[in-house]
Design an enzyme around this catalytic site. Structure first.
Site, PDB file in Angstrom:
ATOM      1  N   HIS A 171      18.942  -6.375  13.111  1.00  0.00           N
ATOM      2  CA  HIS A 171      18.750  -7.792  13.454  1.00  0.00           C
ATOM      3  C   HIS A 171      20.062  -8.301  14.053  1.00  0.00           C
ATOM      4  O   HIS A 171      21.147  -7.813  13.689  1.00  0.00           O
ATOM      5  CB  HIS A 171      18.496  -8.640  12.206  1.00  0.00           C
ATOM      6  CG  HIS A 171      17.329  -8.213  11.361  1.00  0.00           C
ATOM      7  ND1 HIS A 171      16.049  -8.081  11.843  1.00  0.00           N
ATOM      8  CD2 HIS A 171      17.253  -7.925  10.028  1.00  0.00           C
ATOM      9  CE1 HIS A 171      15.232  -7.727  10.853  1.00  0.00           C
ATOM     10  NE2 HIS A 171      15.942  -7.619   9.741  1.00  0.00           N
TER      11      HIS A 171
ATOM     12  N   CYS B  55      16.907  -8.795   3.795  1.00  0.00           N
ATOM     13  CA  CYS B  55      18.045  -8.371   4.630  1.00  0.00           C
ATOM     14  C   CYS B  55      18.649  -9.545   5.390  1.00  0.00           C
ATOM     15  O   CYS B  55      19.871  -9.724   5.423  1.00  0.00           O
ATOM     16  CB  CYS B  55      17.596  -7.275   5.588  1.00  0.00           C
ATOM     17  SG  CYS B  55      16.003  -7.599   6.381  1.00  0.00           S
TER      18      CYS B  55
HETATM   19  N1  LIG Z   1      12.655  -2.295   5.619  1.00  0.00           N
HETATM   20  C1  LIG Z   1      13.440  -3.334   5.682  1.00  0.00           C
HETATM   21  O1  LIG Z   1      14.014  -3.590   6.700  1.00  0.00           O
HETATM   22  C2  LIG Z   1      13.631  -4.188   4.466  1.00  0.00           C
HETATM   23  C3  LIG Z   1      14.832  -4.883   4.329  1.00  0.00           C
HETATM   24  C4  LIG Z   1      15.034  -5.658   3.192  1.00  0.00           C
HETATM   25  C5  LIG Z   1      14.025  -5.793   2.259  1.00  0.00           C
HETATM   26  N2  LIG Z   1      12.851  -5.128   2.456  1.00  0.00           N
HETATM   27  C6  LIG Z   1      11.809  -5.280   1.445  1.00  0.00           C
HETATM   28  O2  LIG Z   1      11.805  -4.132   0.614  1.00  0.00           O
HETATM   29  C7  LIG Z   1      10.457  -3.861   0.177  1.00  0.00           C
HETATM   30  C8  LIG Z   1      10.103  -2.452   0.574  1.00  0.00           C
HETATM   31  O3  LIG Z   1      10.129  -2.363   1.979  1.00  0.00           O
HETATM   32  P1  LIG Z   1      10.281  -0.958   2.721  1.00  0.00           P
HETATM   33  O4  LIG Z   1      10.569  -1.297   4.133  1.00  0.00           O
HETATM   34  O5  LIG Z   1      11.196  -0.056   1.982  1.00  0.00           O
HETATM   35  O6  LIG Z   1       8.791  -0.407   2.625  1.00  0.00           O
HETATM   36  P2  LIG Z   1       8.274   1.043   3.025  1.00  0.00           P
HETATM   37  O7  LIG Z   1       9.277   1.770   3.839  1.00  0.00           O
HETATM   38  O8  LIG Z   1       6.898   0.868   3.574  1.00  0.00           O
HETATM   39  O9  LIG Z   1       8.185   1.822   1.629  1.00  0.00           O
HETATM   40  C9  LIG Z   1       7.283   1.414   0.642  1.00  0.00           C
HETATM   41  C10 LIG Z   1       7.172   2.472  -0.426  1.00  0.00           C
HETATM   42  O10 LIG Z   1       6.227   2.021  -1.395  1.00  0.00           O
HETATM   43  C11 LIG Z   1       5.156   2.962  -1.506  1.00  0.00           C
HETATM   44  N3  LIG Z   1       3.881   2.242  -1.579  1.00  0.00           N
HETATM   45  C12 LIG Z   1       3.123   1.818  -0.601  1.00  0.00           C
HETATM   46  N4  LIG Z   1       2.043   1.152  -1.055  1.00  0.00           N
HETATM   47  C13 LIG Z   1       2.113   1.216  -2.344  1.00  0.00           C
HETATM   48  C14 LIG Z   1       1.293   0.751  -3.350  1.00  0.00           C
HETATM   49  N5  LIG Z   1       0.154   0.065  -3.101  1.00  0.00           N
HETATM   50  N6  LIG Z   1       1.684   0.970  -4.611  1.00  0.00           N
HETATM   51  C15 LIG Z   1       2.810   1.652  -4.866  1.00  0.00           C
HETATM   52  N7  LIG Z   1       3.633   2.139  -3.915  1.00  0.00           N
HETATM   53  C16 LIG Z   1       3.278   1.906  -2.671  1.00  0.00           C
HETATM   54  C17 LIG Z   1       5.168   3.765  -0.250  1.00  0.00           C
HETATM   55  O11 LIG Z   1       4.651   5.031  -0.541  1.00  0.00           O
HETATM   56  P3  LIG Z   1       4.067   5.957   0.607  1.00  0.00           P
HETATM   57  O12 LIG Z   1       5.078   6.008   1.696  1.00  0.00           O
HETATM   58  O13 LIG Z   1       3.927   7.254  -0.085  1.00  0.00           O
HETATM   59  O14 LIG Z   1       2.782   5.335   1.030  1.00  0.00           O
HETATM   60  C18 LIG Z   1       6.671   3.815   0.058  1.00  0.00           C
HETATM   61  O15 LIG Z   1       7.265   4.836  -0.703  1.00  0.00           O
HETATM   62  C19 LIG Z   1       9.598  -4.963   0.797  1.00  0.00           C
HETATM   63  O16 LIG Z   1       9.517  -6.047  -0.101  1.00  0.00           O
HETATM   64  C20 LIG Z   1      10.405  -5.375   2.008  1.00  0.00           C
HETATM   65  O17 LIG Z   1      10.120  -6.685   2.463  1.00  0.00           O
HETATM   66  C21 LIG Z   1      12.643  -4.311   3.517  1.00  0.00           C
END
Ligand SMILES: NC(=O)c1ccc[n+]([C@@H]2O[C@H](COP(=O)([O-])OP(=O)(O)OC[C@H]3O[C@@H](n4cnc5c(N)ncnc54)[C@H](OP(=O)(O)O)[C@@H]3O)[C@@H](O)[C@H]2O)c1
Length: 355
Positions: free
Chosen positions: A220, A140
């Site tokens: 941010h 992001c």
């Molecule tokens: N959030 C942000 O602000 C943001 C911004 C830009 C990029 N990102 C990037 O995008 C990616 C995802 O981030 P997010 O914030 O969307 O994460 P998140 O909200 O924690 O969501 C992660 C998802 O993956 C699933 N998961 C968790 N552990 C897993 C595993 N071991 N194997 C398979 N699935 C699993 C979770 O399932 P359950 O919920 O069912 O456990 C959930 O559906 C990361 O690389 C992050 O750095 C995030």
């Protein structure tokens, strides 16, 4: 129709799924997650086919009345391409699964750049993803910096970028994150990793970044200084240049949008799904030119600015169309540039009293 599987249906995954649904040339063939929780119920209610991240979690979904369509392996088999939106570091461990099925995949910015052949953001290097099988959509913060720096580099040349990134402590659903009452240099070492990450898409840019974390879930905020090689004589042409960018929303001073809180309120009032703001939000009044130095402040909605970038990266990786066509399609079908948020700023601008 491109069939896209979403592995990881959290903050990013659920938004990318909805954005894909809005496009005319792609469809979501299923979403995979681990927990049978409210997000799983929401996915089922929204009509997404749900897959269990692990086969031994199938019963958990059944126990809350959701019949999973299979496990994540079944999802990958049915997909032309997978968007991996699992937590940072998990994506890399999933890559062998995609390789075994000969399925191209997008990874997110939390992964190390080495997870994929190329890191992208559509405005800057869409073309580089067109021959790749594995692509990483940058984070992001990096997306926000790249969208701002790329037009400045093209128009005036950039000598040096210095950016201080005041980052939200966590997303609204991340109850375990912090700080809860502090302002924390993070990382305390300078420069932070964000500058090198920007160079994964803009390798020629000289950039130093400083990172902090503060107790908010909103957005941010970046304070940016860009030393220009060949600057204009006033800031006005720079304002016009940035205002012409689809994914940069200029916030006029009179709107009374004085921070991330009012920005989110504004987005909700404007009917944006989940109050998302896919664009960088650039405070017009912060745009300043001092000799060769351009200064500005922008807010970045961490939960959603990478969403249109994922949609574009899907078209790039599958060779669907060229970058400008993809960005136009994505913008049109999400409502970027033509949506209520822009119209409201435009309307407000029209209502300004004449001098
Ligand atoms: N959030 C942000 O602000 C943001 C911004 C830009 C990029 N990102 C990037 O995008 C990616 C995802 O981030 P997010 O914030 O969307 O994460 P998140 O909200 O924690 O969501 C992660 C998802 O993956 C699933 N998961 C968790 N552990 C897993 C595993 N071991 N194997 C398979 N699935 C699993 C979770 O399932 P359950 O919920 O069912 O456990 C959930 O559906 C990361 O690389 C992050 O750095 C995030």
């Amino acid at each position: 129709m491109l069939r896209v599987g979403i592995n990881g249906y959290g903050t990013i995954g659920k938004r990318v799924a909805d954005a894909i649904r809005a496009q005319p040339d792609m469809t979501v063939c299923g979403v995979a997650k681990r927990q049978p929780d409210y997000v799983a119920v929401g996915a089922a209610e929204d009509g997404y086919r749900l897959f269990a991240a692990d086969a031994d979690q199938l019963e958990g979904f059944r126990s809350i009345g959701i019949e999973p369509a299979g496990d994540v392996t079944d999802l990958v088999e049915r997909s032309d391409v997978v968007v991996d939106a699992t937590p940072s570091g998990v994506g890399a461990t999933n890559r062998p699964l995609y390789e075994r099925h000969d399925t191209p995949a997008l990874f997110q910015g939390g992964e190390d750049a080495t997870v994929a052949e190329v890191s992208v953001t559509a405005r800057v290097n869409y073309q580089e993803a067109t021959d790749a099988e594995y692509v990483r959509v940058v984070s992001c913060n990096t997306t926000g910096l790249a969208r701002l720096v790329a037009p400045l580099e093209e128009a005036y040349g950039v000598e040096k970028v210095r950016a201080t990134l005041v980052r939200r402590g966590g997303d609204p659903g991340q109850t375990g994150r912090g700080p809860i009452n502090d302002a924390v240099p993070d990382p305390v070492s300078i420069p932070s990793h964000h500058g090198p990450d920007l160079q994964t898409v803009l390798p020629s840019i000289d950039v130093d970044t400083i990172g902090l974390k503060v107790p908010t879930t909103m957005m941010h905020v970046h304070a940016v200084n860009v030393s220009l090689t060949d600057p204009p004589s006033s800031v006005e042409p720079i304002r016009d240049l940035l205002a012409a960018e689809d994914r940069l929303l200029t916030i006029p001073d009179f709107a009374g949008i004085d921070g991330a809180g009012t920005l989110k309120d504004f987005a909700l009032d404007a009917g944006r799904p989940r109050g998302d703001i896919w664009e960088n939000c650039l405070w017009d009044a912060s745009c300043t030119l001092e000799c060769t130095d351009f200064y500005c402040m922008q807010a970045i909605h961490q939960e959603s600015d990478v969403v249109p970038e994922n949609v574009d990266a899907l078209r790039a990786i599958t060779g669907h169309c060229d970058g400008p066509t993809s960005q136009r399609l994505t913008n049109e079908h999400l409502g970027i540039g033509t949506n209520q948020l822009h119209e409201r700023v435009g309307l407000a601008r029209d209502r300004q009293p004449a001098d």
